[in-house]
Design an enzyme around this catalytic site. Structure first.
Site, short mmCIF file in Angstrom:
data_model
loop_
_atom_site.label_atom_id
_atom_site.label_comp_id
_atom_site.label_asym_id
_atom_site.label_seq_id
_atom_site.Cartn_x
_atom_site.Cartn_y
_atom_site.Cartn_z
N THR A 279 -23.26 21.29 12.42
CA THR A 279 -23.46 20.13 11.56
C THR A 279 -24.28 20.48 10.33
OG1 THR A 279 -23.38 18.72 13.51
CG2 THR A 279 -24.35 17.77 11.52
N LYS B 186 -37.04 23.69 14.96
CA LYS B 186 -38.39 23.33 15.40
C LYS B 186 -38.75 23.93 16.74
CE LYS B 186 -35.34 19.81 15.85
NZ LYS B 186 -34.35 19.45 14.83
N VAL C 274 -38.92 19.52 10.40
CA VAL C 274 -39.61 18.26 10.71
C VAL C 274 -39.19 17.20 9.70
CG1 VAL C 274 -41.83 17.09 10.96
CG2 VAL C 274 -41.64 19.50 11.57
N GLY D 100 -36.28 15.95 8.88
CA GLY D 100 -34.99 16.07 8.20
C GLY D 100 -35.16 16.29 6.71
N ILE E 298 -37.00 14.68 4.54
CA ILE E 298 -38.29 14.31 3.95
C ILE E 298 -39.06 15.58 3.58
CG2 ILE E 298 -40.44 13.04 4.30
CD1 ILE E 298 -39.06 11.70 6.76
N GLU F 140 -27.30 12.24 22.08
CA GLU F 140 -26.51 13.27 22.76
C GLU F 140 -26.07 12.76 24.13
OE1 GLU F 140 -25.98 16.27 21.37
OE2 GLU F 140 -27.33 16.06 19.66
N ASP G 114 -38.37 16.86 21.74
CA ASP G 114 -38.07 17.15 20.35
C ASP G 114 -39.24 16.72 19.44
OD1 ASP G 114 -36.05 17.60 18.03
OD2 ASP G 114 -36.70 15.53 17.73
N LYS H 152 -41.83 19.13 17.00
CA LYS H 152 -42.16 18.83 15.61
C LYS H 152 -43.67 18.63 15.44
CE LYS H 152 -37.56 16.91 14.84
NZ LYS H 152 -36.75 15.69 15.01
N GLY I 103 -29.33 14.42 10.56
CA GLY I 103 -28.04 14.21 9.93
C GLY I 103 -27.71 15.37 9.02
#
Lengths: 437, 437
Positions: free
Chosen positions: B16, B108, B135, B137, B139, B193, B204, B208, B305
């Site tokens: 992805t 991460k 961390v 995405g 940002i 998922e 997750d 991070k 994403g």
């Protein structure tokens, strides 16, 4: 390369921000040395007044009234301009740049009015011009736009960029106070200037909007092309009505890349309570940035104040110092490119939804007359809400929410309605509405 | 220096994110050339599977299954590791770093588990390791911490770092649905998922949090020292009760510099509706950072994403390319310093206010017994609210809000209450409360 361990810093202007920078450089010397591998050494502080106590301890031998001589010193590598205004500040910035010395500035007015000149001279003399502190105080928004979002075309930015205005609007809403009451309180508390027009009439926000727009789209924004409406005299009633409809009123800088050109405007705007900018309260600032790759991002923090602004200035000094050590700039100044000229949209063409409050004669047929004028100008009406007036009042508040309409159509329609006989008894109040998040 | 116009990029992993990076490099070539003054040229994409359609057009000749050979190519200057996991990803990252090639990673887990090893090798071989996409995405939070807030000691960070969890919590609150219903819907929509434990059990988020803590405080966070509680099986009732009390429940990573050491934890946490993190809804992420100079800042955007993550990866590639052109790194890796070892606080010592829901026997004296146990463990009670149970129910929900109490005291007290006879009939539900904004 490795031996250039000390970077000499000149601070011009020993006011609130200059004092904060001097304090931060002193207190954070060890931290910065550890993080940067070099020392930022204060060589001098220039100010016309070197006698007043600034609440910051500094060796008196570092104070000078001769800014030019300080800039010219061989052991000064980087210059921080924290004087403000466009007189001496402009001359001194140009002087430093022409000596090839990088300049860090917090001066949005200077950038908004003389940005192209400064960037041109900077490029010509190979000196860097950094201005993180000019918008959003301590928020690293300039870095985010130039570097973090480098892969993005910016579709739009919505900013709350003036802490004084946001403080006034927040207190008006939370405490039901009038504009004048809160302004007086803000002045007493030091959150507003004795002469508040730069803030409350929206000019400070417009300068910052111009800086952001130039960064995202290049070129220079003609200040005349920025439609600026401030918050002076806003009625508590409109804040209450907006709240009833699920909105908060914020003074927004809006910068949007439209097919017809880049829109830049400053207006009180109704934003939905769920909108990310609606929860930005008090003296805080925030910028909502829509990038074409990253989607929506938001940056929030203190938009002013000694230490928040100093945080941004010192971050720029660190960048300038690292670039000097590396022997050149890392970012080309083309980050503010002179591209094919960007078209800035003329204000009349800007399209938005609007909130309009009429003080309308309470008599059958009046509302139909108003609606007819709006319709004749192609303005659709999404909703109409008549509010309770005082008992037996001749005129009552009636709120219209329009569909998308141009600034020009709105202005013409409202002027026509004002001209109708026996329909309204006050100038209509009009604010923009933004739903997009 | 000026002639190095083309920077060759190798992308490892054509999933992805890898696909998003390939797409962005292709679509933004001209924009990046204009902004950076150099071209980021894709030299190849390595993946075990070079047959599947990834929805991204790429010249087949660029695809390879031999990642090591791609990394070693002379015309590859920078490597993007987008494979994930800690097996092949670790080996390939180390291989690239040992060749002195800068590595950009979104991984991460790799950083949380092997960060110190990777940073050490990077320093040893003079290669840069960048990890903006690991961390938050898209940002630019890593850049903000390393560069924008370089003058600040970080007092604390509060992060919503997992979009799946935040999406589930948002829909549960807004639609009054159960955890299982929303999880199933999220899985169907591709927001969760099929095997969701990495997200919903908080791991997750913990990875991070470890990356952020290492960045702010140096050293490496022993993952065992992170108290991790996820949102699996959260009851809709607690979201409703929290809402009644003016709170929203968010899965927060909390990193705080306390006198006793650095706290790192991941827990469902009640935040006031006015708290800047309370309005972060759906798949969005945000990090609230308190710096000692700048005060409070917040960074918000899509935490995952294809394209949001690609935005961050390409920004890192741009930084790496500019640094290569300048002939070295701009930031010392001491931005993640090996300082005097930071003490990470053991989870039992963490102090906070708590929300506790007991299912308590509806009989005089029961509440007093519970209160007595809390008191014996030094836990103050700020409020108690008995809720309506079903008619004639033997057990009713009773909500306690405690004052500041340690994790250890809370765990011991609740275990003791569970052991009381005839007082409660279910394991108490306990969540942290954070008021600080």
């Amino acid at each position: 390369m490795a031996e250039l361990k000390d970077i000499g810093v000149a601070v011009l202007g020993f006011g609130t921000v200059g004092g904060g920078v001097v304090k931060t450089l002193a207190e954070k010397e060890a931290l910065l040395l550890e993080r940067l591998g070099l020392r930022l050494v204060l060589r001098g502080v220039a100010d016309l007044d070197v006698e007043s106590d600034r609440g910051v301890s500094v060796d008196r031998s570092l104070l000078t009234t001769d800014a030019r001589a300080l800039i010219e010193r061989e052991d000064v590598d980087v210059v921080a301009e924290l004087i403000g205004g466009t007189g001496a500040a402009r001359e001194l910035v140009l002087h430093a740049l022409k000596l090839g010395k990088p300049v860090v500035t917090a001066n949005k007015k200077l950038l908004a009015e003389h940005g192209p000149e400064l960037h041109k001279v900077a490029a010509q003399y190979g000196a860097e011009l950094l201005f993180e502190a000019s918008v959003g105080g301590g928020i690293p928004i300039i870095k985010a736009l130039r570097e973090g979002l480098v892969a993005n075309q910016i579709n739009s930015m919505y900013g709350i960029l003036n802490g004084t205005c946001n403080y006034i609007l927040t207190r008006m809403e939370e405490e039901g106070l009038s504009f004048d009451e809160v302004l007086a309180a803000a002045q007493a508390a030091g959150y507003a200037e004795a002469e508040p027009s730069l803030d409350i009439d929206g000019h400070d926000t417009a300068h910052k909007a111009a800086v952001l727009a130039a960064l995202a789209y290049g070129g220079s924004v003609p200040l005349d092309n920025i439609q600026v409406t401030g918050i002076r005299g806003m009625a508590a009633a409109d804040i209450t009505y907006a709240a009833k409809m699920g909105y908060r009123i914020k003074l927004l800088a809006i910068i949007r890349n439209c097919a017809e050109g880049v829109e830049v405007s400053v207006q009180p705007t109704l934003v939905e309570r769920r909108h990310p900018l609606a929860t930005v309260l008090g003296v805080y600032n925030a910028v909502l940035v829509h990038g074409d790759v990253v989607g929506t991002t938001l940056y929030y923090g203190r938009g002013a104040g000694r230490m928040a602004t100093a945080s941004a200035v010192v971050a720029d000094l660190a960048d300038a110092a690292l670039n000097l050590r590396a022997g050149g700039h890392r970012r080309d100044l083309s980050a503010v490119p002179e591209r094919a000229p960007v078209v800035f949209r003329e204000p009349g063409g800007i399209v938005a939804r609007h909130y309009v409050r009429f003080s309308m004669k309470d008599r059958p047929g009046t509302l139909a007359k108003v609606a007819a004028v709006l319709g004749a100008h192609g303005i659709g009406i999404d909703s109409v809400m008549q509010q309770e007036g005082p008992e037996n009042a001749e005129y009552v508040p009636v709120l219209f929410v329009t569909s998308q309409a141009s600034e020009r159509a709105m202005a013409e329609a409202l002027a026509e309605i004002e001209g109708l006989e026996d329909v309204i008894d006050q100038k209509p109040v009009r604010y923009r509405i933004e739903n997009s998040a």
